[in-house]
Design a protein around this motif. Sequence first.
Motif: not given
Length: 434
Positions: A182, A187, A189, A215, A219, A222-224, A226
């Motif tokens: 995070s 990012s 995937r 997901y 959120e 705070g991790a991205t 995508v």
Amino acid sequence: MELLLSSMFSDQYLDFPCPKVEKMCQWLMFDEQEKDEPSQTITEDSSGNSEMDYNEQSIIYHLFKAYSEAIENGYGDLKEVIAKSILEKINPLGDAIERVTFWKFQTQENTSGTYLKAESNQNIEIAFNAFYLSFPYGRFAHFTANAAILESIPNEGVNIVHVVDFDMGDGVQWAPFLEAMSNKGISLRFTSIKFDKQRNFDTPWNSEETKRRLYKHAETCGATLVQIDEMNMEDLIIELKRVKKRGCRNEWTVFNCMISLPHMVGRRRRRKSQAMKFLASAKAFLANYVPRRGIIIIGDGEAHDISNNICSNFDAFFNNRLNHYEVVLESMEKTFPVKLREARILMETLFVAPHICSDSWFEDWKEMKEIQEKFGDDYGLMEACKFSMENIDEARGLVNEENSLFMVRVEGEMDNEMVLEWRGIPLVRISIWT
């Protein structure tokens, strides 16, 4: 690493509830007064002595050998006669060897097995959380793999980490990984492998629910995150070729392959031949990259199967696997509170028994023999990647090595294999390759 380790024990995951284990286990306890089934189905024999004497064990081991030889030679009727004889000699709630014998040789007519399975299926989600937190098999595999992934990511030049997961299942491995990523500004995937006619068995999770939970957890921490994709093996191979041709200079690719871990049994078991196809694709993708652009992680709950000695004949394979699951059951019994014995029985029934009572052991042996002959003990992969001392020390702390009979051992020419053992017998093996 510290954040990753602490999050393995956190009870604060949104949609990953982990309340106190004892409280969870209370929900798994039988209420005998409300059951029509007689109480002896869940209690020891009246003498309180569940241990077999030496002569009985010796007889059963001889019968095991006869049973495996009957299978190998195609004597179906003889196999059934031997199985019936073995069942007559054991207590299904006795010591570990008796319990593993019961699950291996039980029949459709066995009411005790049917009753225990019915009880287990009513409490699967609670049982999963209790099992995962109570015993180190899954947490050891996931923590060790996640730590190796985090250590492998270059400090510069990586904008996205792409995790290709052979069997994402309920996604429990990736919640702490998301937390650890995070604050890195990278990012994420995920690509999960989808198999034809895939369906869940006795599990409350499905792929869409897993995506939603991940997901939402990303959120929250705070991790991205995508993207989470699903694709079959054929589409994955095409996609990897396309990505490699295009170039992935700013991407770090992780191939994660967990197979035969006890907690994974609630869904269709992936065959190791399918895993080898996945690993071959990973090897082809990473080949010729200088410097390397990714890492391969393998976690195997039956890694003892792949060796020349074990694969040499079915009798050796059969007895080795019986011994493996006897040790799994013993480790559960010796590390779990006696007062929660009934909860332990349910977890054994749900997460270990299906591995034992599988009818596919002969096919597994032939499959492993082919893999051994073709690839040897190292899966035919590329360069071994050494585990860090920090990872090893943290893994030893995670399994409470100083105060239990669990032990972490490092193997491989490059110290790239970490093994969780009980009394010196391997239970789970993790290896890393690049």
